[in-house]
Motif scaffolding. Structure first.
Motif, mmCIF file in Angstrom:
data_model
loop_
_atom_site.group_PDB
_atom_site.id
_atom_site.type_symbol
_atom_site.label_atom_id
_atom_site.label_comp_id
_atom_site.label_asym_id
_atom_site.label_seq_id
_atom_site.Cartn_x
_atom_site.Cartn_y
_atom_site.Cartn_z
ATOM 1 N N SER A 613 0.834 -1.211 0.000
ATOM 2 C CA SER A 613 0.000 0.000 0.000
ATOM 3 C C SER A 613 0.868 1.260 0.000
ATOM 4 O O SER A 613 0.512 2.265 -0.611
ATOM 5 C CB SER A 613 -0.939 -0.005 1.218
ATOM 6 O OG SER A 613 -0.209 0.098 2.423
ATOM 7 N N THR A 724 -5.656 -0.785 -0.615
ATOM 8 C CA THR A 724 -4.605 -1.713 -0.166
ATOM 9 C C THR A 724 -4.257 -1.488 1.296
ATOM 10 O O THR A 724 -3.893 -2.443 2.006
ATOM 11 C CB THR A 724 -3.351 -1.558 -1.042
ATOM 12 O OG1 THR A 724 -2.964 -0.180 -1.106
ATOM 13 C CG2 THR A 724 -3.611 -2.062 -2.448
ATOM 14 N N THR A 725 -4.371 -0.255 1.766
ATOM 15 C CA THR A 725 -4.170 0.001 3.193
ATOM 16 C C THR A 725 -5.235 -0.697 4.021
ATOM 17 O O THR A 725 -4.953 -1.299 5.076
ATOM 18 C CB THR A 725 -4.188 1.511 3.477
ATOM 19 O OG1 THR A 725 -3.111 2.133 2.769
ATOM 20 C CG2 THR A 725 -4.045 1.793 4.959
#
Length: 789
Positions: A613, A724-725
């Motif tokens: 991320s 993605t985090t």
């Protein structure tokens, strides 16, 4: 002084609106004449009074044509015989118009001045052709009309080419009314301007009056514009998406799709008539050597057809009523010679051509294929067949998609025009396949199912099979064409949403199409033609690269050949930097190389949660759009590979990327805060706020259980980083990703797995889905529905 009620004016019908304005202007001119004493009167001039004032108020433009829209401009000309006090008279006339809140386009001219301007300015000349007497001396108006018409006819050879170039330039700039989702009713080609131009060409005595159906199309567009301006309360000709439903309701139409389809049909008819008329006009403007007897050369093209000038006409021995194949034979001959069928020939064929036998005889099918194989030259010929009803007579299913709008930002065209454009694009790919005939017909029919409810690929499979059988294809060929239509989205959808380096992906595609390299070949060509006929966004170089790589892998699987190289391979680092306070193994590297439609970036760094991320965040901060990504870990070191494209055309700078990633890993770069600011800086007004959607698919990668999670959400800066985090915060590893932008939407597919190897249970999926929805900027999903899709 007479008063004009603007509210009553805008709500009135078109004839009543013109009557109200005419009566008001008549009163204004009477007051102005009464308050402006005449300085002198020439010897022999008539006495004062409406018929002898030497002054006339003339309407041009929409008011002159009795077509004034609810919020239209008043185009007025004060025509006079040279009286010196005309300036004061004009002021007394124009200021009340402005005071009433109306927009005014005005001029003061003598008849000679008006004609002189019209002889040099094609727009002015076109406007004066609509001159209509409103008030004052009718003899002045009559003199103006007579002189203007005479000047227009005298200078037609010089003015009409300017008018033609003007309209073609607007067509390139604004587009064609018949194929736009948000058309400009006035300026788009096939719009209201075309109706006005057709009348101007008739006034020049170079063309007949427009046919009745063109007049009906023009009147319908006037009604649409009136309803649009009454709905919006302002002067506009742009039928934008949010105004289409109110306009449809005002016109008593079922919905906005019906409205847009009828607008398309009207625009296509006006454009077709305008094209045919311009061809006649251009031919009449060409200077030819004088000769007492000039023989017209007739060049044979095919049985029953000859070339005459720049058109294809019937031969003297042609028998349209006894020759079922004449229509397609003529269309193919015209397209192959880059010509058009003559209007008279089209009319004769429309009246006398018999129905095609079923199944089609081989020579008829061969003519149809020759027509499609002509590529771009076939497009206007097919439009000719469509406008005369001949195409729907051969393919009755065509009426279901004719002028059918496509509510997707990718698409430039209506469904039927998209199919024709796809067939034209497929004609350039016939040498790439073993069965070019199936390619051409498959491209023409791939979206035919959109005219029926349901999944257009599933519905279209059945319809395409019926059409192919009627065309006389053999049962095996019918099956192939049906499969092409059923699976025409398989390759682009798989290439952009799945990891094509995953053997399971290849096996699924191979299982879907069976063991037929020929069908794979056709699907690849149809995908290319479909993308080219849609838009540049739908078929970018990177997408073409992904699809070609997928095809290579599936083909290798089918013929048991060696697998091609991975799409994303690590590149040698161009820049190396060390993280302070760490050992030599903590080195951060960035490599870059040019690939299809952008660059490939390779990050190397110590493996840690959230690394993927952070890499995505650094790329977003540098205005790089990610197309695909993968990550691998070996001996505690992760290699993340991203295919990127610069959003503003500036190539990435490796030194900046490596410094950004190092700072993000150290915690000195507040990625989330910086990206929020970036998003605020580049947020577009009116962006859609539809709720994000999340879906799940189970997969197996390299023998290990994996899960694919797809997120469809509004595209924005930093979206990939946010998603993605969220996945990293939920303890998931992302092994690869496929990123696709669909107009204003993004469709991101992530291969994820739990580091412990434990499959994701329903509760965990529900929690992850809530996190993804929140990260995408939407409302939290209903817990009862999470994980159920």
């Amino acid at each position: 002084m007479p008063v004009l009620d603007l509210d009553a004016l805008t709500a009135a019908s078109r004839p009543e609106r013109v009557r109200l304005v005419d009566e008001w202007l008549t009163g204004l001119l009477a007051d102005a004449l009464a308050g402006t004493p005449r300085v002198s009167r020439r010897r022999g001039s008539p006495p004062a009074g409406p018929a002898g004032t030497g002054v006339a108020l003339v309407a041009v433009g929409s008011l002159g044509r009795r077509e004034l829209p609810p919020h239209g401009d008043l185009d007025l000309v004060l025509v006079h015989d040279g009286r010196p006090e005309v300036a004061a008279l004009a002021d007394a006339l124009w200021y009340p118009v402005w005071d009433a809140g109306l927009r005014l386009d005005h001029s003061v001219r003598t008849v000679g001045e008006a004609v002189s301007v019209a002889a040099d300015d094609v727009k002015a000349g076109l406007g004066l052709l609509d001159a209509r007497h409103v008030a004052g001396d009718p003899e002045v108006t009559a003199g103006l009309r007579t002189a203007t018409l005479g000047s227009w006819r005298q200078h037609a050879g010089r003015l009409l080419p300017q008018l033609r170039d003007l309209r073609r330039g607007r067509s390139r700039q604004v587009g064609e009314l018949g194929f736009l989702l948000e058309p400009d009713l006035k300026e788009a080609y096939g719009g209201l301007r075309e109706g006005q131009v057709l009348r101007a060409l008739a006034a020049a005595q170079l063309a007949d009056e427009p046919p009745a159906d063109a007049g009906e199309a023009y009147a319908f567009l006037l009604d649409v514009r009136d309803a649009l301006q009454q709905s919006t309360g302002r002067a506009t000709d742009a039928l934008v998406r949010q105004e289409q439903r109110p306009v449809a309701e005002a016109l008593g139409l079922a919905d906005d799709d019906v409205l847009l389809r009828q607008v398309s049909l009207a625009g296509r008819r006006l454009a077709f008539v305008a094209d045919e008329t311009w061809r006649r006009v251009e031919a009449s403007l060409v200077r030819r050597p004088r000769a007492r007897y000039r023989r017209v050369r007739r060049e044979p093209l095919a049985e029953g057809l000859v070339r005459q000038g720049d058109e294809v006409v019937l031969a003297r021995d042609a028998r349209p009523a006894a020759d079922p194949g004449l229509v397609l034979r003529g269309a193919a001959a015209a397209a192959r010679a880059d010509l058009l069928l003559s209007p008279y020939t089209l009319k004769v064929l429309a009246v006398h051509a018999p129905p095609l036998p079923e199944p089609w005889p081989p020579e008829v099918r061969w003519s149809f294929l020759r027509l499609l194989a002509s590529g771009r030259s076939a497009v206007p010929v097919l439009e000719q067949l469509d406008q005369e009803g001949l195409l729907a007579r051969m393919l009755p299913e065509w009426d279901r998609v004719r002028s059918l709008p496509q509510r997707h930002p990718w698409h430039r065209f209506t469904v039927d025009r998209h199919l024709v454009e796809a067939a034209a694009a497929a004609a350039e790919l016939t040498r790439d396949v073993d069965r070019p005939d199936l390619l051409l017909v498959g491209a023409l029919l791939h979206d035919i199912g959109k005219g029926w409810p349901g999944d257009h690929s599933v519905v279209g499979e059945v319809i395409a099979a019926e059409i192919a059988a009627r065309m006389g294809f053999s049962p095996p060929d019918v099956a192939v064409l049906a499969a092409v239509v059923r699976h025409h989205l398989l390759l682009p959808a798989t290439a952009t949403r799945r990891d094509i380096d995953d053997p399971a992906t290849i096996e699924r595609v191979a299982a879907t199409i069976g063991s037929s390299p020929a069908l794979l070949q056709l699907l690849h060509a149809v995908a290319q033609a479909d993308g080219a006929a849609t838009s540049a966004s739908a078929w970018s170089p990177w997408k073409a690269h992904l699809v070609a790589a997928l095809v290579a892998r599936v083909h290798a699987h089918l013929v048991a050949g060696p697998p091609p190289a991975p799409v994303l391979e690590p590149t040698e680092p161009q820049v190396t930097a060390s993280t302070p306070g760490r050992d030599g193994g903590s080195e951060v590297t960035v490599g870059m190389q040019n690939v299809a439609d952008g660059q490939q970036i390779t990050f190397g760094a110590p493996d840690r949660p959230g690394l993927f991320s952070r890499c995505a965040g650094v790329l977003a901060l540098n205005q790089l759009d990610v197309r695909a990504a993968s990550i691998s870990v070996e001996d505690g070191r992760a290699t993340s590979i991203f295919a990127v494209r610069p959003r503003f055309g500036r190539a990435p700078v490796p030194e900046i990327l490596v410094d950004g990633l190092r700072a993000a890993l150290e915690g000195t770069l507040p990625l989330a805060e910086r990206l929020r600011q970036r998003e605020a800086d580049y947020r577009q007004d009116g962006a859609r706020a539809a709720a994000p959607r999340v879906s799940w698919h189970d997969a197996e990668v390299a023998g290990a259980a994996s899960t694919i999670v797809e997120v469809r959400a509004g595209d924005r800066a930093g979206l990939l980083y946010q998603l993605t985090t969220a996945l990293a915060d939920e303890g998931l590893d992302v092994t690869s990703a496929r990123i696709e932008t669909l107009g204003a939407d993004a469709l991101d597919s992530f291969y994820v797995c739990d580091p412990t190897g434990t499959p994701l249970d329903p509760d965990q999926r529900a929690r992850i889905e809530r996190a993804l929805v929140a990260a995408a900027g939407g409302d939290t999903a209903d817990p009862a529905t999470l994980g159920a899709r």
